[in-house]
Scaffold this active site. Structure first.
Site, PDB file in Angstrom:
ATOM      1  N   GLU A  46       0.933  -1.159   0.082  1.00  0.00           N
ATOM      2  CA  GLU A  46      -0.117  -0.002  -0.113  1.00  0.00           C
ATOM      3  C   GLU A  46       0.819   1.075   0.036  1.00  0.00           C
ATOM      4  OE1 GLU A  46      -2.685   0.489   3.393  1.00  0.00           O
ATOM      5  OE2 GLU A  46      -3.533   2.300   2.438  1.00  0.00           O
ATOM      6  N   ARG A 273       5.164 -12.781   9.733  1.00  0.00           N
ATOM      7  CA  ARG A 273       5.841 -11.192   9.337  1.00  0.00           C
ATOM      8  C   ARG A 273       7.404 -11.101   9.997  1.00  0.00           C
ATOM      9  NH1 ARG A 273       3.840  -6.199   9.480  1.00  0.00           N
ATOM     10  NH2 ARG A 273       2.154  -6.876   8.360  1.00  0.00           N
ATOM     11  N   LYS A 283       4.437   0.601   9.599  1.00  0.00           N
ATOM     12  CA  LYS A 283       4.750   2.116   9.003  1.00  0.00           C
ATOM     13  C   LYS A 283       3.899   3.392   9.350  1.00  0.00           C
ATOM     14  CE  LYS A 283       3.112  -0.015   4.738  1.00  0.00           C
ATOM     15  NZ  LYS A 283       2.792  -0.105   3.492  1.00  0.00           N
TER      16      LYS A 283
HETATM   17  P1  ATP Z   1       3.029  -2.335   8.290  1.00  0.00           P
HETATM   18  O1  ATP Z   1       2.313  -3.314   9.067  1.00  0.00           O
HETATM   19  O2  ATP Z   1       4.689  -2.293   8.505  1.00  0.00           O
HETATM   20  O3  ATP Z   1       2.283  -0.951   8.012  1.00  0.00           O
HETATM   21  P2  ATP Z   1       1.738  -3.242   5.793  1.00  0.00           P
HETATM   22  O4  ATP Z   1       1.526  -4.809   6.136  1.00  0.00           O
HETATM   23  O5  ATP Z   1       0.650  -2.362   6.151  1.00  0.00           O
HETATM   24  O6  ATP Z   1       2.993  -3.021   6.730  1.00  0.00           O
HETATM   25  P3  ATP Z   1       1.615  -3.406   3.215  1.00  0.00           P
HETATM   26  O7  ATP Z   1       2.190  -2.358   2.212  1.00  0.00           O
HETATM   27  O8  ATP Z   1       0.333  -3.629   3.103  1.00  0.00           O
HETATM   28  O9  ATP Z   1       2.098  -3.124   4.683  1.00  0.00           O
HETATM   29  O10 ATP Z   1       2.615  -4.676   2.865  1.00  0.00           O
HETATM   30  C1  ATP Z   1       3.052  -5.214   1.573  1.00  0.00           C
HETATM   31  C2  ATP Z   1       3.241  -6.533   1.741  1.00  0.00           C
HETATM   32  O11 ATP Z   1       4.477  -6.638   2.556  1.00  0.00           O
HETATM   33  C3  ATP Z   1       2.238  -7.182   2.131  1.00  0.00           C
HETATM   34  O12 ATP Z   1       2.110  -8.606   1.487  1.00  0.00           O
HETATM   35  C4  ATP Z   1       2.702  -7.728   3.965  1.00  0.00           C
HETATM   36  O13 ATP Z   1       2.157  -8.898   3.951  1.00  0.00           O
HETATM   37  C5  ATP Z   1       4.103  -7.736   3.474  1.00  0.00           C
HETATM   38  N1  ATP Z   1       4.943  -7.049   4.644  1.00  0.00           N
HETATM   39  C6  ATP Z   1       4.393  -6.098   5.472  1.00  0.00           C
HETATM   40  N2  ATP Z   1       5.258  -6.201   6.563  1.00  0.00           N
HETATM   41  C7  ATP Z   1       6.084  -7.451   6.560  1.00  0.00           C
HETATM   42  C8  ATP Z   1       6.750  -7.995   7.528  1.00  0.00           C
HETATM   43  N3  ATP Z   1       7.222  -7.324   8.497  1.00  0.00           N
HETATM   44  N4  ATP Z   1       7.542  -8.955   7.122  1.00  0.00           N
HETATM   45  C9  ATP Z   1       7.227  -9.729   6.013  1.00  0.00           C
HETATM   46  N5  ATP Z   1       6.411  -8.982   5.049  1.00  0.00           N
HETATM   47  C10 ATP Z   1       5.640  -8.098   5.426  1.00  0.00           C
HETATM   48 MG    MG Z   2      -1.376  -3.246   4.914  1.00  0.00          MG
END
Ligand code: ATP
Ligand code: MG
Length: 569
Positions: A46, A273, A283
């Site tokens: 995102e 994760r 984020k």
């Molecule tokens: P955050 O929780 O840090 O805000 P998010 O999951 O909201 O991250 P996205 O932009 O939705 O961020 O994530 C894009 C991809 O990266 C998704 O498939 C998510 O599952 C993966 N991702 C995000 N954080 C991690 C992590 N700590 N380890 C592995 N994969 C991750």
């Molecule tokens: Mg997300």
């Protein structure tokens, strides 16, 4: 890093990595010719912030699996929330994925590409009585959802006719209603033990400009309503995401089962994760650190963002090595940030040219060395890389050494300089401390030594001493600002804070120290992101703040071992 992952092959020779659970699934699918044997993954960020090391893990996994199985990986921006998303983030994400060494070729997509199709599907669901417009407030809707152990309460608007729903939804789309006054919900099951199945919201009204669709829409699909369908539309076969989405999976499947009548489905698989010690990864929190001025922007070298790591001096190879070593787990765990540092040391050890830099200089005068004389000594550029050759380092009567390489009253095990003691200057001569000078405050301002001209390195001299120091010639030294970083957080799990406090209270007040160093003249003209090993001190990277007349370095990581303590050469 998990040694259990290393299994002997049949012939007992080369250790071979065991398949992780995703590879095992994919190989099984290929064997069964599922999806005609296609492997198609995607990385779906995102664009509401910069990517961090957790995303790097996901990028390496998705692009890596596609690479390994001759498949494809899409880059898709999940841009369903116009109020949090920005073009700056889109650009930074693309830069980071490319920098890591991956290529989506012509497969760059946006969930917003599908707004039209998603809308059509919403109309279909309304027509078939599977979606309804709810006039209640978000608070009320969430209250009525209930708790997992007790059924929720059905909305009084749940029984609206398809005609009425259609009319209202069109008017929502046409901008007749203010934000937050109505939503479109799926009609699933208010008693489901899975809260996500309790008539989830599909569309909300937001009179907000979208970074790609502008003001075309004032209703926007929820992430959950867009995600699975986007995977479907792109022909994704293995839809890999983190564990928290496991519970969303039945909903994604419900959507597809209710709007698609062919057999093909993307299959979702969840992995744990990445969590790192001494690091926050959400984020939202990283944004707060940036906007609150706790760090200098998303690319501050203390940030766990990919751009921060890049500026810190990490290489794409080191991050990929890290992702590989972390592996793919099904249960949450916390990885020691030391593993990340280990990986960058491994990589830079092979690549980084060695130079001398003195970060806390004190002057040494070699009293029996001729004034005005300069010797250009030959030193290895990188002893780990036979191809790297040698470099010339000027040696003169006055040199800088590290202040803590001298002690007035050294203990027995101190093999560096002290009154009457000898050390070798790396690549040069053995010197002996004869005297030292203090200023009025008692600080040592000058150390006076003699050198033994018979001991020049490489001359075949037999004489050995225990300590070896790095040094920089005073008249040749370049000045540099050197930024020494420590961990951004002082606690291992910064997300855990005492009552009434939060992760920001765990920030390390000493995460940045700036010193003025003296650097070997060979680095003149070095450009941003160039990496060096400052011998005995660590790996350092030229910062983009460097200008024609000001050199700035970031410390990537310290060294674990130094030759000064183990070698007398
Ligand atoms: P955050 O929780 O840090 O805000 P998010 O999951 O909201 O991250 P996205 O932009 O939705 O961020 O994530 C894009 C991809 O990266 C998704 O498939 C998510 O599952 C993966 N991702 C995000 N954080 C991690 C992590 N700590 N380890 C592995 N994969 C991750
Ligand atoms: Mg997300």
């Amino acid at each position: 890093m998990n040694d259990n992952d290393l299994k002997k092959t049949g012939n007992g020779q080369e250790p071979q990595k065991a398949l992780n659970f995703l590879e095992a699934i994919i190989e099984e699918d290929i064997r069964n010719a599922k999806n005609e044997g296609r492997v198609h993954t995607r990385f779906p960020p995102e664009p509401n912030g910069y990517l961090h090391i957790g995303h790097a893990k996901s990028i390496c996994l998705n692009f890596g699996l596609a690479e390994k199985y001759n498949g494809r990986c899409n880059l898709r921006f999940d841009d369903t929330n116009p109020t949090k998303e920005e073009e700056e983030y889109v650009q930074s994400i693309m830069e980071d994925v490319r920098w890591l060494g991956f290529d989506w070729e012509d497969r760059l997509f946006y969930a917003s590409d599908y707004f039209g199709q998603l809308y059509e599907w919403a109309l279909k669901m309304i027509r078939e009585g599977k979606a309804y417009v709810d006039d209640q407030s978000a608070d009320l809707i969430s209250e009525q959802r209930g708790v997992p152990t007790r059924p929720g309460t059905e909305s009084p608007f749940r029984k609206r006719s398809a005609e009425e729903n259609m009319d209202l939804f069109l008017r929502m789309k046409n901008g007749e209603f203010p934000d937050g006054t109505r939503v479109l919900r799926a009609k699933i099951d208010m008693a489901s033990p899975n809260m996500h199945m309790r008539d989830p919201v599909l569309y909300r009204i937001m009179h907000a400009k979208h970074h790609r669709t502008g003001s075309k829409w004032c209703i926007y699909p929820m992430y959950d309503y867009a995600h699975g369908q986007s995977d479907y539309l792109e022909g994704i076969t293995h839809s890999i995401c983190t564990l928290e989405f496991e519970i969303h999976r039945p909903l994604y499947e419900w959507f597809l089962d209710n709007i698609i009548d062919t057999d093909y489905r993307p299959r979702q698989y969840e992995f744990a994760r990445l969590n790192l010690s001494y690091t926050v990864m959400s984020k939202r929190k990283l944004l707060e650190l940036v906007s609150g001025g706790y760090v200098k922007g998303w690319s501050d070298p203390r940030m766990p963002t990919i751009s921060g790591l890049r500026r810190r001096g990490y290489t794409p190879e080191s991050i990929r090595m890290f992702a590989e070593r972390v592996g793919v787990a099904k249960r949450e765990n916390v990885i020691d940030v030391g593993l990340l540092e280990f990986c960058v040391r491994e990589d830079l050890n092979k690549k980084a040219p060695r130079i001398f830099a003195v970060l806390d200089p004190v002057k040494v005068v070699i009293t029996n060395y001729p004034e005005g004389k300069t010797e250009d000594l030959d030193l290895d550029v990188n002893p780990e890389d036979p191809e790297a050759g040698s470099r010339k380092v000027p040696f003169t009567r006055e040199i800088f050494i590290e202040r803590d390489d001298f002690m007035e009253n050294p203990p027995a095990k101190f093999f560096r300089l002290g009154p009457g003691r000898e050390v070798r200057l790396k690549g040069a001569y053995i010197i002996k401390c004869e005297d030292f000078i203090r200023d009025e405050q008692g600080n040592i301002t000058e150390i006076r030594c003699t050198y033994d001209p018979e001991t020049r390195s490489g001359s075949g001299s037999e004489r050995k001493v225990k300590g070896t120091l790095h040094w920089v010639s005073v008249p040749h030294a370049l000045d540099a600002e050197v930024r020494l970083y420590d961990r951004l957080f002082k606690t291992e799990e910064p997300d855990i804070a005492e009552e009434g406090k939060d992760y920001k209270d765990n920030l390390n007040p000493d995460s940045l120290t700036v010193v003025n160093g003296k650097i070997e003249p060979g680095v003149k003209g070095a450009t941003p992101y160039e990496k060096f090993q400052f011998q005995r001190l660590g790996y350092f990277c030229v910062d983009p703040d460097t200008t024609g007349n000001k050199l700035v370095f970031n410390r990537t990581v310290t060294l674990r071992e130094t030759w000064s303590k183990i070698s007398g050469k």
